[in-house]
Design a protein around this motif. Structure first.
Motif, PDB file in Angstrom:
ATOM      1  N   MET A   1       0.834  -1.202   0.000  1.00 46.49           N
ATOM      2  CA  MET A   1       0.000   0.000   0.000  1.00 46.49           C
ATOM      3  C   MET A   1       0.870   1.254   0.000  1.00 46.49           C
ATOM      4  SD  MET A   1      -3.172   0.859  -0.058  1.00 46.49           S
ATOM      5  CE  MET A   1      -4.222   2.265   0.242  1.00 46.49           C
ATOM      6  N   LYS A   2       1.929   1.207   0.821  1.00 51.65           N
ATOM      7  CA  LYS A   2       2.830   2.357   0.922  1.00 51.65           C
ATOM      8  C   LYS A   2       3.546   2.594  -0.396  1.00 51.65           C
ATOM      9  CE  LYS A   2       6.618   4.222   3.717  1.00 51.65           C
ATOM     10  NZ  LYS A   2       7.532   3.979   4.840  1.00 51.65           N
ATOM     11  N   SER A   3       3.989   1.492  -1.054  1.00 55.93           N
ATOM     12  CA  SER A   3       4.698   1.636  -2.321  1.00 55.93           C
ATOM     13  C   SER A   3       3.777   2.192  -3.401  1.00 55.93           C
ATOM     14  CB  SER A   3       5.274   0.287  -2.763  1.00 55.93           C
ATOM     15  OG  SER A   3       4.242  -0.673  -2.915  1.00 55.93           O
ATOM     16  N   LYS A   4       2.498   1.809  -3.383  1.00 53.02           N
ATOM     17  CA  LYS A   4       1.545   2.329  -4.350  1.00 53.02           C
ATOM     18  C   LYS A   4       1.340   3.823  -4.145  1.00 53.02           C
ATOM     19  CE  LYS A   4      -1.085  -1.933  -5.111  1.00 53.02           C
ATOM     20  NZ  LYS A   4      -2.405  -2.582  -5.014  1.00 53.02           N
ATOM     21  N   LYS A   5       1.276   4.245  -2.892  1.00 50.92           N
ATOM     22  CA  LYS A   5       1.116   5.665  -2.597  1.00 50.92           C
ATOM     23  C   LYS A   5       2.307   6.459  -3.106  1.00 50.92           C
ATOM     24  CE  LYS A   5       0.419   8.916   1.227  1.00 50.92           C
ATOM     25  NZ  LYS A   5       0.256   9.055   2.695  1.00 50.92           N
ATOM     26  N   LYS A   6       3.526   5.926  -2.905  1.00 56.95           N
ATOM     27  CA  LYS A   6       4.723   6.598  -3.384  1.00 56.95           C
ATOM     28  C   LYS A   6       4.724   6.698  -4.906  1.00 56.95           C
ATOM     29  CE  LYS A   6       8.114   5.767   0.287  1.00 56.95           C
ATOM     30  NZ  LYS A   6       8.599   7.162   0.307  1.00 56.95           N
ATOM     31  N   LEU A   7       4.274   5.633  -5.555  1.00 55.75           N
ATOM     32  CA  LEU A   7       4.242   5.635  -7.007  1.00 55.75           C
ATOM     33  C   LEU A   7       3.256   6.679  -7.528  1.00 55.75           C
ATOM     34  CD1 LEU A   7       5.224   4.413  -9.639  1.00 55.75           C
ATOM     35  CD2 LEU A   7       3.431   2.674  -9.427  1.00 55.75           C
ATOM     36  N   ILE A   8       2.111   6.789  -6.871  1.00 53.96           N
ATOM     37  CA  ILE A   8       1.114   7.785  -7.277  1.00 53.96           C
ATOM     38  C   ILE A   8       1.677   9.195  -7.115  1.00 53.96           C
ATOM     39  CG2 ILE A   8      -1.127   8.802  -6.689  1.00 53.96           C
ATOM     40  CD1 ILE A   8      -2.063   5.982  -5.946  1.00 53.96           C
ATOM     41  N   ILE A   9       2.380   9.445  -6.006  1.00 59.03           N
ATOM     42  CA  ILE A   9       2.981  10.761  -5.783  1.00 59.03           C
ATOM     43  C   ILE A   9       4.071  11.027  -6.820  1.00 59.03           C
ATOM     44  CG2 ILE A   9       4.271  12.201  -4.165  1.00 59.03           C
ATOM     45  CD1 ILE A   9       2.903  10.703  -1.892  1.00 59.03           C
ATOM     46  N   ALA A  10       4.852   9.981  -7.154  1.00 55.84           N
ATOM     47  CA  ALA A  10       5.907  10.131  -8.165  1.00 55.84           C
ATOM     48  C   ALA A  10       5.299  10.494  -9.516  1.00 55.84           C
ATOM     49  CB  ALA A  10       6.716   8.839  -8.274  1.00 55.84           C
ATOM     50  N   ILE A  11       4.191   9.848  -9.868  1.00 63.28           N
ATOM     51  CA  ILE A  11       3.505  10.169 -11.127  1.00 63.28           C
ATOM     52  C   ILE A  11       2.961  11.601 -11.096  1.00 63.28           C
ATOM     53  CG2 ILE A  11       1.500   9.613 -12.566  1.00 63.28           C
ATOM     54  CD1 ILE A  11       1.936   6.673 -11.807  1.00 63.28           C
ATOM     55  N   ALA A  12       2.448  12.019  -9.923  1.00 66.50           N
ATOM     56  CA  ALA A  12       1.984  13.399  -9.772  1.00 66.50           C
ATOM     57  C   ALA A  12       3.124  14.381 -10.017  1.00 66.50           C
ATOM     58  CB  ALA A  12       1.382  13.615  -8.387  1.00 66.50           C
ATOM     59  N   GLY A  13       4.339  13.992  -9.630  1.00 60.50           N
ATOM     60  CA  GLY A  13       5.501  14.833  -9.884  1.00 60.50           C
ATOM     61  C   GLY A  13       5.759  15.011 -11.373  1.00 60.50           C
ATOM     62  N   THR A  14       5.543  13.957 -12.162  1.00 62.78           N
ATOM     63  CA  THR A  14       5.726  14.084 -13.610  1.00 62.78           C
ATOM     64  C   THR A  14       4.674  15.006 -14.225  1.00 62.78           C
ATOM     65  OG1 THR A  14       4.350  12.145 -14.172  1.00 62.78           O
ATOM     66  CG2 THR A  14       6.681  11.745 -13.689  1.00 62.78           C
ATOM     67  N   LEU A  15       3.473  14.987 -13.662  1.00 60.28           N
ATOM     68  CA  LEU A  15       2.430  15.915 -14.130  1.00 60.28           C
ATOM     69  C   LEU A  15       2.833  17.355 -13.822  1.00 60.28           C
ATOM     70  CD1 LEU A  15      -0.343  16.665 -15.238  1.00 60.28           C
ATOM     71  CD2 LEU A  15      -1.301  16.173 -12.963  1.00 60.28           C
ATOM     72  N   LEU A  16       3.384  17.574 -12.623  1.00 57.92           N
ATOM     73  CA  LEU A  16       3.835  18.918 -12.240  1.00 57.92           C
ATOM     74  C   LEU A  16       4.934  19.389 -13.180  1.00 57.92           C
ATOM     75  CD1 LEU A  16       3.108  20.932  -9.993  1.00 57.92           C
ATOM     76  CD2 LEU A  16       5.012  20.021  -8.660  1.00 57.92           C
ATOM     77  N   TYR A  17       5.840  18.485 -13.534  1.00 57.45           N
ATOM     78  CA  TYR A  17       6.910  18.826 -14.480  1.00 57.45           C
ATOM     79  C   TYR A  17       6.321  19.245 -15.823  1.00 57.45           C
ATOM     80  CZ  TYR A  17      10.759  18.286 -17.754  1.00 57.45           C
ATOM     81  OH  TYR A  17      11.682  18.511 -18.742  1.00 57.45           O
ATOM     82  N   ALA A  18       5.362  18.451 -16.318  1.00 55.62           N
ATOM     83  CA  ALA A  18       4.758  18.744 -17.623  1.00 55.62           C
ATOM     84  C   ALA A  18       4.033  20.082 -17.613  1.00 55.62           C
ATOM     85  CB  ALA A  18       3.791  17.616 -18.006  1.00 55.62           C
TER      86      ALA A  18
END
Length: 288
Positions: A1-18
Motif C-alpha cells: 500500500m505504501k509503495s503504491k502511494k509513493k508511485l502515485i505521488i511520483a507520477i503526480a511529480g511528472t504531471l507537475l513537471y509537464a
C-alpha cells in the motif's frame, strides 16, 4: 500500500513537471536543456526540416521517451529492478502528460524572465517529488542517480547543468542568443529547485545522546550506514550517556527522527545539514 502511494505521488511529480514545461516554457519557445532539451531539438528538426506535421500534439515527449531507452537499460543493470520499473512508469506518464497538457496559444505571463523562473521552480519541484518517492523522470535523472552513487560529489542537479551546457550550446548555433540565455536561466532554476527539494542530495551529520544505543545503532545499520559510539558524562547530572555519531542524508535524517520519537522520546539529538564528506561514505539516493 505504501509503495503504491509513493508511485502515485511520483507520477503526480511528472504531471507537475509537464505543467511547468508546457504552460510556462514551451509558449515562449524556450528549451529545457538536458535530455528533454535534446528531445525538443529533435522535435524542431523533424517539424521544421523534415516537414512532419503532428498537428496540435507536441511530439517532444515521445522523442524523449525513445532516447531514454538506453538509460532504462542502465537503470535495470545498475540501479535495481524496483527503480527500473518505477522509471518506466514515470517516464511513460511524463510522456503522456507532455503530450496531453496543451500549451496556451499566448504566454500566461508577458515577462519572459518571470516565466522562466516560475517554470523552473514548478518543473524542478515536480522532478524532486518524483525522485523522493523512488521514481525518475528519466534522462539526466537516471544518469545523475547512477553517477552520484559512484561519487558523492555529484548530484542530480549538477549532472543536469552539465548536460544542459551541451544542449544549449547546440541551441546557440541554431537560435537567437536571447533564447539560449533564458533557456539557461530556466535550466539553472530547475536544477537548483531539484537539488533543494531532493533531500537525498543533502548530507546531514547527526549526534545523538541516548541511553538506548542498541536500538538507535540498529536502525542506522538498517539504513545501510555505520556509526561511531562515544561514552559521555552529563556535566550537570553526572549521568553516563552514549553518544552516537553518523552521517546520513536529510531524507534519512527525517526517518531517524521518527524512530527516535518511538524508541526514546527524551533523547537529545543534533542535526547539521550540508556537511562536506570525504572518504568511505555511501550516498543513498533511493529510499530504503
Amino acid at each position: 500500500m505504501k509503495s503504491k502511494k509513493k508511485l502515485i505521488i511520483a507520477i503526480a511529480g511528472t504531471l507537475l513537471y509537464a505543467i511547468g514545461m508546457n504552460v510556462f516554457i514551451v509558449p515562449l519557445g524556450l528549451y529545457s536543456g538536458g535530455f528533454m532539451g535534446l528531445g525538443q531539438l529533435i522535435r524542431t528538426l523533424l517539424v521544421n526540416y523534415c516537414h512532419i506535421n503532428p498537428g496540435n500534439i507536441d511530439i517532444a515527449g515521445i522523442v524523449y521517451y525513445i532516447i531514454n531507452i538506453p538509460l532504462f537499460i542502465l537503470a535495470y543493470k545498475k540501479l535495481g529492478k524496483p527503480f527500473f520499473w518505477s522509471s518506466i512508469i514515470c517516464v511513460t506518464s511524463m510522456t503522456v502528460f507532455l503530450t496531453l497538457v496543451q500549451s496556451p496559444a499566448e504566454p500566461l505571463i508577458d515577462d519572459i524572465l518571470t516565466s522562466a523562473l516560475i517554470g523552473g521552480m514548478i518543473s524542478g519541484a515536480g522532478t524532486a517529488l518524483t525522485l523522493i518517492n523512488g521514481g525518475s523522470g528519466g534522462g539526466q535523472d537516471i544518469l545523475g542517480m547512477y553517477l552520484t552513487g559512484i561519487n558523492p560529489e555529484f548530484s542530480v542537479g549538477k549532472i543536469g547543468i552539465m548536460v544542459n551546457i551541451v544542449v544549449l550550446g547546440c541551441c546557440a548555433l541554431l537560435y537567437d542568443i536571447s533564447i539560449v540565455i533564458y533557456s539557461l536561466i530556466f535550466s539553472v532554476i530547475y536544477s537548483i529547485a531539484t537539488d533543494k527539494l531532493h533531500s537525498q542530495n543533502i548530507t546531514t551529520q547527526v549526534l545523538i545522546f541516548t541511553h538506548k544505543e542498541d536500538a538507535v545503532v540498529s536502525f542506522i545499520h538498517d539504513m545501510h550506514h555505520s556509526a561511531t559510539l562515544w561514552r559521555g558524562i552529563g556535566a550537570y547530572s553526572k549521568n553516563k550517556v552514549s553518544i552516537v555519531f553518523t552521517v546520513i542524508s536529510k531524507y534519512e535524517a527525517n526517518l531517524l527522527k521518527k524512530k527516535l520519537e518511538q524508541v526514546e522520546p527524551n533523547a537529545f539529538a543534533i542535526f547539521g545539514d550540508n556537511v562536506s564528506v570525504f572518504g568511505n561514505y555511501e550516498k543513498h539516493l533511493l529510499p530504503k
